[in-house]
Design a protein around this motif. Structure first.
Motif, PDB file in Angstrom:
ATOM      1  N   ILE A  50      35.308  75.023  11.931  1.00  0.00           N
ATOM      2  CA  ILE A  50      34.972  76.399  12.142  1.00  0.00           C
ATOM      3  C   ILE A  50      33.940  76.662  13.567  1.00  0.00           C
ATOM      4  O   ILE A  50      34.298  77.357  14.274  1.00  0.00           O
ATOM      5  N   ALA A  51      33.032  75.899  13.358  1.00  0.00           N
ATOM      6  CA  ALA A  51      31.960  75.967  14.601  1.00  0.00           C
ATOM      7  C   ALA A  51      32.641  75.290  15.957  1.00  0.00           C
ATOM      8  O   ALA A  51      32.566  75.816  16.773  1.00  0.00           O
ATOM      9  N   ILE A  52      33.288  74.199  15.811  1.00  0.00           N
ATOM     10  CA  ILE A  52      34.022  73.808  16.860  1.00  0.00           C
ATOM     11  C   ILE A  52      35.075  74.667  17.721  1.00  0.00           C
ATOM     12  O   ILE A  52      35.253  75.069  18.794  1.00  0.00           O
ATOM     13  N   LYS A  53      35.805  75.411  16.628  1.00  0.00           N
ATOM     14  CA  LYS A  53      36.870  76.391  17.070  1.00  0.00           C
ATOM     15  C   LYS A  53      36.118  77.561  17.812  1.00  0.00           C
ATOM     16  O   LYS A  53      36.670  77.814  18.935  1.00  0.00           O
ATOM     17  N   SER A  54      35.089  77.979  17.358  1.00  0.00           N
ATOM     18  CA  SER A  54      34.406  78.790  17.868  1.00  0.00           C
ATOM     19  C   SER A  54      33.637  78.480  19.407  1.00  0.00           C
ATOM     20  O   SER A  54      33.418  79.545  20.127  1.00  0.00           O
ATOM     21  N   LEU A  55      33.386  77.346  19.574  1.00  0.00           N
ATOM     22  CA  LEU A  55      32.666  76.738  20.591  1.00  0.00           C
ATOM     23  C   LEU A  55      33.400  76.469  21.808  1.00  0.00           C
ATOM     24  O   LEU A  55      33.194  76.352  23.044  1.00  0.00           O
ATOM     25  N   GLU A  56      35.005  76.527  21.482  1.00  0.00           N
ATOM     26  CA  GLU A  56      36.086  76.049  22.535  1.00  0.00           C
ATOM     27  C   GLU A  56      36.073  77.002  23.803  1.00  0.00           C
ATOM     28  O   GLU A  56      36.414  76.537  24.839  1.00  0.00           O
ATOM     29  N   ARG A  57      35.706  78.130  23.598  1.00  0.00           N
ATOM     30  CA  ARG A  57      35.568  79.351  24.798  1.00  0.00           C
ATOM     31  C   ARG A  57      34.273  78.738  25.681  1.00  0.00           C
ATOM     32  O   ARG A  57      34.135  79.560  26.760  1.00  0.00           O
ATOM     33  N   PHE A  58      33.267  77.971  25.310  1.00  0.00           N
ATOM     34  CA  PHE A  58      32.000  78.198  25.848  1.00  0.00           C
ATOM     35  C   PHE A  58      31.813  76.824  26.680  1.00  0.00           C
ATOM     36  O   PHE A  58      30.639  76.417  27.417  1.00  0.00           O
ATOM     37  N   CYS A  59      32.486  75.720  26.170  1.00  0.00           N
ATOM     38  CA  CYS A  59      32.480  74.384  26.545  1.00  0.00           C
ATOM     39  C   CYS A  59      33.648  73.598  26.856  1.00  0.00           C
ATOM     40  O   CYS A  59      34.730  74.006  26.331  1.00  0.00           O
ATOM     41  N   GLN A  60      33.608  72.433  27.538  1.00  0.00           N
ATOM     42  CA  GLN A  60      34.621  71.495  27.307  1.00  0.00           C
ATOM     43  C   GLN A  60      34.312  70.560  26.189  1.00  0.00           C
ATOM     44  O   GLN A  60      33.240  70.195  25.690  1.00  0.00           O
ATOM     45  N   MET A  61      35.594  70.275  25.471  1.00  0.00           N
ATOM     46  CA  MET A  61      35.439  69.287  24.414  1.00  0.00           C
ATOM     47  C   MET A  61      36.056  67.989  25.010  1.00  0.00           C
ATOM     48  O   MET A  61      36.620  67.710  25.622  1.00  0.00           O
ATOM     49  N   THR A  62      35.162  66.822  24.257  1.00  0.00           N
ATOM     50  CA  THR A  62      35.528  65.540  24.529  1.00  0.00           C
ATOM     51  C   THR A  62      35.186  64.661  23.416  1.00  0.00           C
ATOM     52  O   THR A  62      34.645  65.323  22.279  1.00  0.00           O
ATOM     53  N   THR A  63      35.426  63.400  23.421  1.00  0.00           N
ATOM     54  CA  THR A  63      34.875  62.503  22.225  1.00  0.00           C
ATOM     55  C   THR A  63      34.073  61.318  22.810  1.00  0.00           C
ATOM     56  O   THR A  63      34.190  61.177  24.114  1.00  0.00           O
ATOM     57  N   SER A  64      33.379  60.610  22.040  1.00  0.00           N
ATOM     58  CA  SER A  64      32.798  59.444  22.545  1.00  0.00           C
ATOM     59  C   SER A  64      33.681  58.413  23.291  1.00  0.00           C
ATOM     60  O   SER A  64      33.144  57.646  24.241  1.00  0.00           O
ATOM     61  N   THR A  65      34.831  58.222  22.783  1.00  0.00           N
ATOM     62  CA  THR A  65      35.779  57.501  23.335  1.00  0.00           C
ATOM     63  C   THR A  65      36.381  57.926  24.728  1.00  0.00           C
ATOM     64  O   THR A  65      36.630  56.895  25.703  1.00  0.00           O
TER      65      THR A  65
END
Length: 193
Positions: A173-188
């Protein structure tokens, strides 16, 4: 010189170490099942290789808890449970993350890493424009960092697989709400620059 920083948020022994106070509870389960410590170390190593400075953000209070807000639903039990005491093992960064003397050590007394900390001065002195971040919990310090960083005009990049909440659902839920404010990536996939 890099104009980026990687903020590692609240990855302290009390919260993420297998012998920490949270190890037997929901945080411990999520940290282990999502490989948070290992993923974060992978990201830290990549950031170091790219010349990106690391900032370890830790929540903590004086031994008498003078900075601890008594009416906070999050922190009011710290005194009762004898946790988050600065200078003790519980507020040290997890040893597997390899914190070094040259890394920034940012102590906070509230949820946000920006509130009443040295973070603003560090970002200004280093001419930072891009903040990579990760940590626990996703719906507290991570969310505060991303939203506040966004509103201060930083480019925000969140490493999703280096974050967790008390439950998988809380994290999602937190990740979904943050998608508008940042770029998402992973450690890989992250490419530090």
């Amino acid at each position: 010189m890099s104009n980026s920083i990687f903020l590692v948020l609240d990855m302290m022994n009390d919260l993420v170490h297998e012998e920490g106070v949270s190890s037997k509870g929901p945080y411990g389960e999520q940290v282990r099942s999502r490989n948070i410590v290992q993923n974060t170390r992978t990201a830290i190593d990549k950031a170091r290789k790219a010349g990106v400075p690391i900032g370890f953000v830790r929540v903590g209070f004086s031994p008498d808890y003078r900075e601890c807000p008594p009416n906070s639903p999050i922190f009011s039990k710290a005194r009762d449970n004898n946790i988050f005491k600065l200078g003790e093992w519980g507020t040290q960064t997890h040893p597997d993350l390899g914190q070094r003397d040259e890394d920034f050590d940012i102590v906070k007394h509230r949820v946000s890493p920006f509130h009443a900390t040295t973070l603003d001065a560090i970002l200004s002195a280093k001419h930072i424009t891009r903040i990579y971040c990760s940590g626990i919990s996703t719906n507290a310090v991570v969310q505060a960092a991303v939203r506040e960083g966004h509103d201060r005009d930083f480019e925000m990049i969140l490493l999703e697989d280096c974050c967790c909440g008390l439950t998988r659902e809380e994290h999602e839920i937190a990740i979904k709400s943050l998608e508008r404010f940042c770029q998402m990536t992973t450690s890989t996939d992250v490419e530090f620059k």
